[in-house]
Design an enzyme around this catalytic site. Structure first.
Site, PDB file in Angstrom:
ATOM      1  N   ASP A  87       0.831  -1.201   0.000  1.00 28.17           N
ATOM      2  CA  ASP A  87       0.000   0.000   0.000  1.00 28.17           C
ATOM      3  C   ASP A  87       0.869   1.256   0.000  1.00 28.17           C
ATOM      4  O   ASP A  87       2.004   1.233   0.494  1.00 28.17           O
ATOM      5  CB  ASP A  87      -0.897   0.024   1.240  1.00 28.17           C
ATOM      6  CG  ASP A  87      -1.984  -1.032   1.191  1.00 28.17           C
ATOM      7  OD1 ASP A  87      -2.373  -1.431   0.083  1.00 28.17           O
ATOM      8  OD2 ASP A  87      -2.455  -1.445   2.267  1.00 28.17           O
ATOM      9  N   TYR A 129       6.237  -8.430   8.493  1.00 23.89           N
ATOM     10  CA  TYR A 129       5.855  -7.029   8.648  1.00 23.89           C
ATOM     11  C   TYR A 129       6.030  -6.585  10.094  1.00 23.89           C
ATOM     12  O   TYR A 129       5.881  -7.386  11.025  1.00 23.89           O
ATOM     13  CB  TYR A 129       4.377  -6.829   8.294  1.00 23.89           C
ATOM     14  CG  TYR A 129       4.003  -7.141   6.878  1.00 23.89           C
ATOM     15  CD1 TYR A 129       4.004  -6.151   5.887  1.00 23.89           C
ATOM     16  CD2 TYR A 129       3.627  -8.435   6.507  1.00 23.89           C
ATOM     17  CE1 TYR A 129       3.634  -6.442   4.588  1.00 23.89           C
ATOM     18  CE2 TYR A 129       3.261  -8.731   5.204  1.00 23.89           C
ATOM     19  CZ  TYR A 129       3.261  -7.735   4.249  1.00 23.89           C
ATOM     20  OH  TYR A 129       2.908  -8.025   2.963  1.00 23.89           O
ATOM     21  N   ASP A 160      -6.790   2.050   7.651  1.00 26.09           N
ATOM     22  CA  ASP A 160      -5.496   2.713   7.848  1.00 26.09           C
ATOM     23  C   ASP A 160      -5.723   4.218   7.813  1.00 26.09           C
ATOM     24  O   ASP A 160      -6.861   4.685   7.973  1.00 26.09           O
ATOM     25  CB  ASP A 160      -4.458   2.248   6.814  1.00 26.09           C
ATOM     26  CG  ASP A 160      -4.813   2.626   5.381  1.00 26.09           C
ATOM     27  OD1 ASP A 160      -5.833   3.333   5.174  1.00 26.09           O
ATOM     28  OD2 ASP A 160      -4.078   2.233   4.458  1.00 26.09           O
ATOM     29  N   ARG A 194      -3.848  -4.556   7.111  1.00 23.71           N
ATOM     30  CA  ARG A 194      -4.922  -3.622   7.487  1.00 23.71           C
ATOM     31  C   ARG A 194      -6.139  -4.377   8.016  1.00 23.71           C
ATOM     32  O   ARG A 194      -6.763  -3.972   9.006  1.00 23.71           O
ATOM     33  CB  ARG A 194      -5.349  -2.786   6.278  1.00 23.71           C
ATOM     34  CG  ARG A 194      -4.369  -1.710   5.892  1.00 23.71           C
ATOM     35  CD  ARG A 194      -4.894  -0.902   4.726  1.00 23.71           C
ATOM     36  NE  ARG A 194      -4.881  -1.630   3.472  1.00 23.71           N
ATOM     37  CZ  ARG A 194      -5.859  -1.618   2.568  1.00 23.71           C
ATOM     38  NH1 ARG A 194      -6.958  -0.912   2.791  1.00 23.71           N
ATOM     39  NH2 ARG A 194      -5.761  -2.278   1.440  1.00 23.71           N
TER      40      ARG A 194
END
Length: 239
Positions: free
Chosen positions: A49, A77, A91, A185
């Protein structure tokens, strides 16, 4: 020595606010200029993203055939979640649309809840995503305010751990190792719900893809600087 037409697999640290396509387009444009070509195959494995940074694998030339295979590499992550509030995009792309109680959330509750996400999980992807529905991206419907129903997807979370929890700010930082198709997310949303509150992502960094770690990646600036000194014809002299 690079050979971009025969193919290279390059690892980049994607900058904040860039799309993965922005990164690929920048690389393709500069490679075509350097090589004197009108076209060159360049693609990436695993979209990030715009509000995320970190590892993006970029393939050129004949090595673009490896992209499908590379998609299946495990990804790591580091994510920071804001507890107690949600956004439509899960987000910071969209403003907060609802707030929730957080007084009951303690480090003990966090430590009990996070391990429940280990293993196989069914996850409903975000409506603000590039998933195709009837030939359109889901986000195209979402941005028009149209209802979109996405089916749950089976994924695997191999590792998940708490790195930090700021009880005053209600911010939680976690490390996640997961399979292809995992939306961090959406994981933030699900963590918020399982804590009987809400949550959205405020920072995300992909720190590893397969064996490639973010500290070993090129910045786009470093790549363009190296490319500036690259001599395509010198490749033949070395063979």
């Amino acid at each position: 020595m690079w050979d971009f037409e025969q193919g290279e697999v390059l690892a980049f640290d994607k900058p904040l606010h860039w799309t993965s396509f922005d990164l690929v387009a920048k690389i393709r444009y500069n490679l075509c200029r350097k090589l004197g070509k009108k076209k060159l195959k360049v693609g990436h494995s695993g979209t990030l993203d715009p509000l995320a940074t970190g590892v993006v694998i970029v393939c050129t030339g004949k090595k673009t055939k490896l992209i499908d295979q590379l998609q299946y590499d495990a990804k790591e992550y580091v994510a920071t979640l804001q507890l107690g509030a949600t956004t439509p995009s899960f987000d910071l792309e969209k403003a907060i649309d609802a707030t929730y109680p957080t007084a009951h959330i303690t480090r003990e509750l966090i430590n009990e809840t996070i391990p429940t996400f280990l293993g196989e999980q069914w996850q409903v992807p975000p409506v603000f995503s590039a998933i195709q529905i009837n030939g359109k991206r889901a986000y195209e419907f979402a941005r028009k305010g149209e209802e979109v129903e996405l089916k749950p997807r089976l994924l695997v979370i191999d590792e998940i751990e708490v790195l930090a929890f700021d009880e005053e700010k209600m911010q939680l930082t976690i490390r996640v190792v997961c399979s292809k198709g995992t939306y961090i997310r959406a994981l933030a949303r699900d963590i918020g719900e399982r804590l009987h509150s809400g949550a959205h992502l405020i920072a995300l960094r992909r720190t590893r893809v397969g064996d490639t770690r973010v500290e070993d990646c090129l910045s786009i600036e470093a790549f363009l600087e190296e490319l500036n000194h690259y001599e395509p014809n010198s490749l033949n002299d070395d063979k």
